[in-house]
Motif scaffolding. Sequence first.
Motif, short mmCIF file in Angstrom:
data_model
loop_
_atom_site.label_atom_id
_atom_site.label_comp_id
_atom_site.label_asym_id
_atom_site.label_seq_id
_atom_site.Cartn_x
_atom_site.Cartn_y
_atom_site.Cartn_z
N PHE A 411 0.83 -1.21 0.00
CA PHE A 411 0.00 0.00 0.00
C PHE A 411 0.87 1.26 0.00
N ASP A 412 1.93 1.26 0.78
CA ASP A 412 2.75 2.46 0.94
C ASP A 412 3.57 2.81 -0.30
N VAL A 413 3.85 1.83 -1.17
CA VAL A 413 4.66 2.13 -2.35
C VAL A 413 3.80 2.39 -3.59
N LEU A 414 2.50 2.27 -3.47
CA LEU A 414 1.63 2.57 -4.60
C LEU A 414 1.50 4.08 -4.81
N PRO A 415 1.29 4.51 -6.05
CA PRO A 415 1.01 5.93 -6.28
C PRO A 415 -0.25 6.34 -5.52
N PRO A 416 -0.32 7.58 -5.05
CA PRO A 416 -1.48 8.01 -4.25
C PRO A 416 -2.83 7.74 -4.91
N GLU A 417 -2.89 7.88 -6.24
CA GLU A 417 -4.18 7.69 -6.92
C GLU A 417 -4.63 6.24 -6.95
N LYS A 418 -3.71 5.31 -6.62
CA LYS A 418 -4.07 3.89 -6.59
C LYS A 418 -4.46 3.42 -5.19
N ARG A 419 -4.26 4.25 -4.21
CA ARG A 419 -4.52 3.84 -2.83
C ARG A 419 -5.97 4.09 -2.46
N GLY A 420 -6.65 2.99 -2.07
CA GLY A 420 -7.98 3.13 -1.51
C GLY A 420 -7.84 3.46 -0.03
N ARG A 421 -7.85 2.40 0.79
CA ARG A 421 -7.61 2.56 2.23
C ARG A 421 -6.88 1.34 2.73
N HIS A 422 -6.16 1.50 3.84
CA HIS A 422 -5.54 0.38 4.53
C HIS A 422 -6.19 0.22 5.88
N ALA A 423 -6.39 -1.02 6.32
CA ALA A 423 -6.96 -1.30 7.63
C ALA A 423 -6.13 -2.37 8.32
N ALA A 424 -6.28 -2.46 9.62
CA ALA A 424 -5.50 -3.42 10.40
C ALA A 424 -5.89 -4.85 10.10
N ASN A 425 -7.16 -5.07 9.76
CA ASN A 425 -7.63 -6.43 9.52
C ASN A 425 -8.82 -6.41 8.58
N SER A 426 -9.28 -7.59 8.21
CA SER A 426 -10.34 -7.69 7.21
C SER A 426 -11.67 -7.16 7.73
#
Length: 473
Positions: A411-426
């Motif tokens: 997630f952190d190395v993706l371009p900003p426009e490709k990032r949805g959201r990150h969460a701790a778990n499913s």
Amino acid sequence: MEAFALWTSDEAARASQGEAKVAWTASGVSIDSRAVQFGDLFIALRGPNFDGHKFVVDAFARGASAAMVDHLPEGVSPNANLLVVKDTFAGLNALGAAARQRCGARVVGVTGSVGKTGSKEMLRAILADQAATHASSGNLNNHWGVPLTLSRMPVDSHYAVIEMGMNHAGEIGPLSKLARPHVALITNIEPVHLESFANIEGIADAKAEIFEGMEQGGIAVLNRDNTLFERLRDAALARGLQVVDFGQHPQARTRLIKQVPNAGCSCVAAEVDGQAITYKIGAPGAHWVINSLGVLAAANAMGADLAQAGLALAGIKAPKGRGERQQRPWREGSIDIIDDSYNASPPSMRAAFAVLMMGKADKRGRRIAVLGDMLELGPDGEKLHAELAASVLEHGIDLVFAAGPLMRALFDVLPPEKRGRHAANSAELLEILRGQVKPGDTLLIKGSRGSKMNVIVDGLHTPAPAPRAASGW
């Protein structure tokens, strides 16, 4: 023995060197009291966190005809239909060995880093279309699953398909010696379970243990495109086995000529031992195509009719958790879900990205990858996750939503426009997605089983309420 009886008390007692004081017959075998079917022999196994003897009463209540135990369980009558053995795990293995011995079936063993369950299901479909076929159910491929599968094998089976998996070296060898395959299919070797191995060569050697129990004159079916092909070939030849290869390699005996990918299927032209064949697989993706070549090579080695085998592949569908495609209502439209939540590795992730981008997209919709951690990758885990970014960009995926600490590295190395959201778990990511997914979107949901991405598949039915418009005076 009556036609419906898989085991009689006398047969089971002889096989397991146990004692049955009461005569009984069993039409099936189970090791899970919750899954007992009427007429099953329930085997009370002991595990690190459970003792099956505590569930014998429940098994009888669900219709078990008998139980294999190492002592009289609490609440069970001494006159009950019991088979008393010294050790129930050894008893299960003994039943499996006896079932294999009494049955004249031609057996194919299937293993590999990825694709073994799909290949097993393709082989099941092909062979069952031609003769009585017994095969592993679900993912029963370990030290409990293989003897259980064998113990359930009807005596009149013509073919048997036995899946064998492993997490550590030394696990497949005993399974192979129990199943005694005539043919062994190794789908491929990839960097999976690396935390248990020093390198990928160790994984290849562990998979090659399937050769240890093969019948004399056996045939090893190997992926010629894989970088470890020569290592596997040499291991097979050292045991006196014949080698049949498959893949895109121009010299492979089973060779891909052409493939035409579609969103819901794959059309294939191939050559098997000099015989041209065209067929359709009812599941999309290049990985299904390559695996189908190994399946056809194995079916041919088993003596199956090749033309009929090709026709049977049209009925193959990606199973639940392994690429099954679903359409669900979503507000004023619908969304498509590709459920690949059962397992994940770097190569299977890349294959799934390609499937996500197949087919015609809804003009309103986005292609979204919803990804959970890939587990058991060892110290290079974060690096292997981050390296998926190139494949995300190559395939033009619109957005990535991610769950878990390892997937944060991608997630952190993706371009900003490709990032949805990150969460701790499913579970947390599910709630985020309910507010972010729009009608017309196509979602690939994938991660290792321990990442519990099935929570998202099962829970993504109802969108979050649309925001209420502000009211005024």
